[in-house]
Scaffold this motif. Structure first.
Motif, short mmCIF file in Angstrom:
data_model
loop_
_atom_site.label_atom_id
_atom_site.label_comp_id
_atom_site.label_asym_id
_atom_site.label_seq_id
_atom_site.Cartn_x
_atom_site.Cartn_y
_atom_site.Cartn_z
N GLY A 63 0.80 -1.22 0.00
CA GLY A 63 0.00 0.00 0.00
C GLY A 63 0.83 1.26 0.00
N GLY A 64 2.13 1.13 0.18
CA GLY A 64 3.02 2.28 0.10
C GLY A 64 3.03 3.19 1.30
N ALA A 65 2.44 2.75 2.43
CA ALA A 65 2.43 3.61 3.62
C ALA A 65 2.08 2.78 4.85
N GLU A 66 2.68 3.14 5.98
CA GLU A 66 2.41 2.46 7.25
C GLU A 66 1.27 3.18 7.98
N THR A 67 0.16 3.34 7.30
CA THR A 67 -1.04 3.97 7.83
C THR A 67 -2.21 3.03 7.63
N ARG A 98 -4.72 8.77 -4.73
CA ARG A 98 -3.80 9.77 -5.26
C ARG A 98 -2.88 9.12 -6.29
N ALA A 99 -2.19 9.94 -7.05
CA ALA A 99 -1.34 9.43 -8.12
C ALA A 99 -0.31 8.45 -7.60
N GLU A 103 0.16 4.24 -8.41
CA GLU A 103 1.38 3.62 -8.93
C GLU A 103 1.74 2.35 -8.18
N GLY A 104 1.23 2.21 -6.96
CA GLY A 104 1.47 0.98 -6.21
C GLY A 104 2.67 1.09 -5.30
N GLY A 105 2.72 0.22 -4.32
CA GLY A 105 3.83 0.19 -3.39
C GLY A 105 4.92 -0.74 -3.88
N THR A 106 5.60 -1.36 -2.95
CA THR A 106 6.68 -2.29 -3.30
C THR A 106 6.31 -3.70 -2.90
N GLN A 107 6.86 -4.66 -3.62
CA GLN A 107 6.60 -6.06 -3.30
C GLN A 107 7.41 -6.44 -2.06
N PRO A 108 6.77 -6.92 -1.01
CA PRO A 108 7.51 -7.27 0.21
C PRO A 108 8.40 -8.48 -0.01
#
Length: 384
Positions: A63-67, A98-99, A103-108
């Motif tokens: 998700g690209g964020a620790e929220t 949002r943009a 774009e997506g997060g990173t693959q863990p």
């Protein structure tokens, strides 16, 4: 509530958890503020929150964020949900993506992909070897709802029939002859007549299996040394119906529900605030990391530290020492954990045997968490 509104509620609750609130408190506080939410809404939101807790690291990465928002984006991505159908900005729905979110997060990878703290993942690999990844993956999913058929009240066939008449579908669980896995109607169990009458109890199948592992000899005097809420005491009462069962716990308040539970189950359990005397069987389901049950209490794996592990190991060793002194000549000492870490299991037993060479192992069983049950360990010992 709409599905989108449920996601927004989960986001809000996850943010509270991220700020340090325990999950149950955050869920309770949300419920009190949200009287409009029905029982199905609350259940669905709870499922979302606990899914994110089990996958705390991987969802944040995806998700690209620790929220809360980031983790819900990551969770929905994992589940293959089209995000634009949820993040609409409509009434009560989360704001549009949002943009940078699109774009997506990173693959863990590594420990994050396993949804474990780094140090715990290293322990898994060293302790479990090629089974580590499977165990970690199982802990990322929901645990099964499993029942123990109370043979003091009836048999498995009668229990299944009565449960089915109340809309609860079960299947036999291979880990224990008394275990039934609930396949439909899980939320009906607690209010069912089968449960209220004591015919069935909620109990994990591996937890039942460690009681099954006890030898067939018939002990007359049994002590459940770390009784807690009494689940093992009741299982022991059913397994050995002619025995006298005594329940003890260092924190006596934990045992407050045992009398009512025993009455419902048709069992007799004596409460002892102080453990004394001699027993043919002393059963110690000791305090532990709970690593075999982390899918049920996922917060625990994120709060667990190396210092916590060391403290537990010392506590377990002391319990073994005290409990061993309560075993009568020729009696049995059973040491059990719901952990899958060697420090709490085989290494603990090895340490005890090194200090007490007059004892030897009768039997050991180890269960990794899987689709049928949690992770558990038991060793049964006797003196030469």
């Amino acid at each position: 509530m709409t599905p989108e509104a449920r996601v927004q509620a989960a986001i809000d609750i996850l943010d509270q958890i991220n700020d340090g609130d325990p999950a149950e408190r955050a869920l309770t506080n949300w419920s009190r503020r949200s009287r409009y939410a029905g029982s199905k809404d609350r259940a669905a939101i709870r499922d979302l929150v606990f899914s994110a807790l089990r996958k705390w690291r991987s969802t944040a990465a995806l998700g690209g964020a620790e929220t809360g928002r980031g983790r819900m984006i990551g969770l929905l991505r994992q589940d293959g949900v089209a995000l634009e159908t949820v993040f609409t900005g409509n009434r009560f729905a989360p704001d549009p993506l949002r943009a940078e979110e699109l774009e997506g997060g990173t693959q863990p990878s590594d420990a994050a992909a396993m949804d474990l703290p780094d140090w715990v993942w290293e322990k898994f690999k060293s302790d479990l070897g090629d089974r580590a990844a499977d165990a970690a993956q199982v802990l990322r999913d929901r645990a099964p709802v499993t029942l123990r058929v109370n043979t003091l009240k009836g048999d498995v066939s009668a229990a299944q029939s009565r449960l089915l008449s109340e809309g609860i579908v079960t299947r036999a669980n291979p880990k224990s002859a008394t275990a039934l896995t609930v396949e439909e109607g899980q939320r009906k169990v607690a209010q069912s007549d089968a449960y209220q009458s004591g015919l069935v109890e909620l109990q994990d199948a591996s937890s039942q299996a460690i009681v099954d592992a006890l030898p067939d000899r018939q002990p007359q005097n049994i002590l459940d040394y770390c009784a807690g809420g009494g689940g093992k005491s009741l299982a022991l009462a059913a397994r050995f119906p002619d025995a006298r069962i005594t329940a003890h716990d260092a924190f006596s308040q934990r045992m407050k529900d045992i009398p009512a539970r025993a009455s419902r189950a048709g069992a007799t359990v004596k409460i002892a605030n102080k453990a004394e005397g001699w027993f043919d069987l002393v059963f110690c389901d000791v305090p532990c990391s709970g690593s075999g049950t982390w899918r049920r209490a996922p917060e625990a794996k994120w709060r667990f530290s190396p210092d916590d592990l060391q403290d537990l190991v010392e506590t377990q060793a002391e319990i073994l020492r005290i409990a061993s002194e309560l075993v009568s000549e020729g009696g049995l000492l059973a040491y059990a954990t719901c952990s899958i870490l060697d420090d709490e299991n085989t290494k603990q037993i090895d340490r005890f045997l090194a200090d007490n060479p007059q004892w030897h192992v009768v039997k050991s069983e180890f269960y990794l968490p899987d689709t049928d049950g949690d992770g558990f360990f038991v060793t049964i010992l006797t003196r030469d």
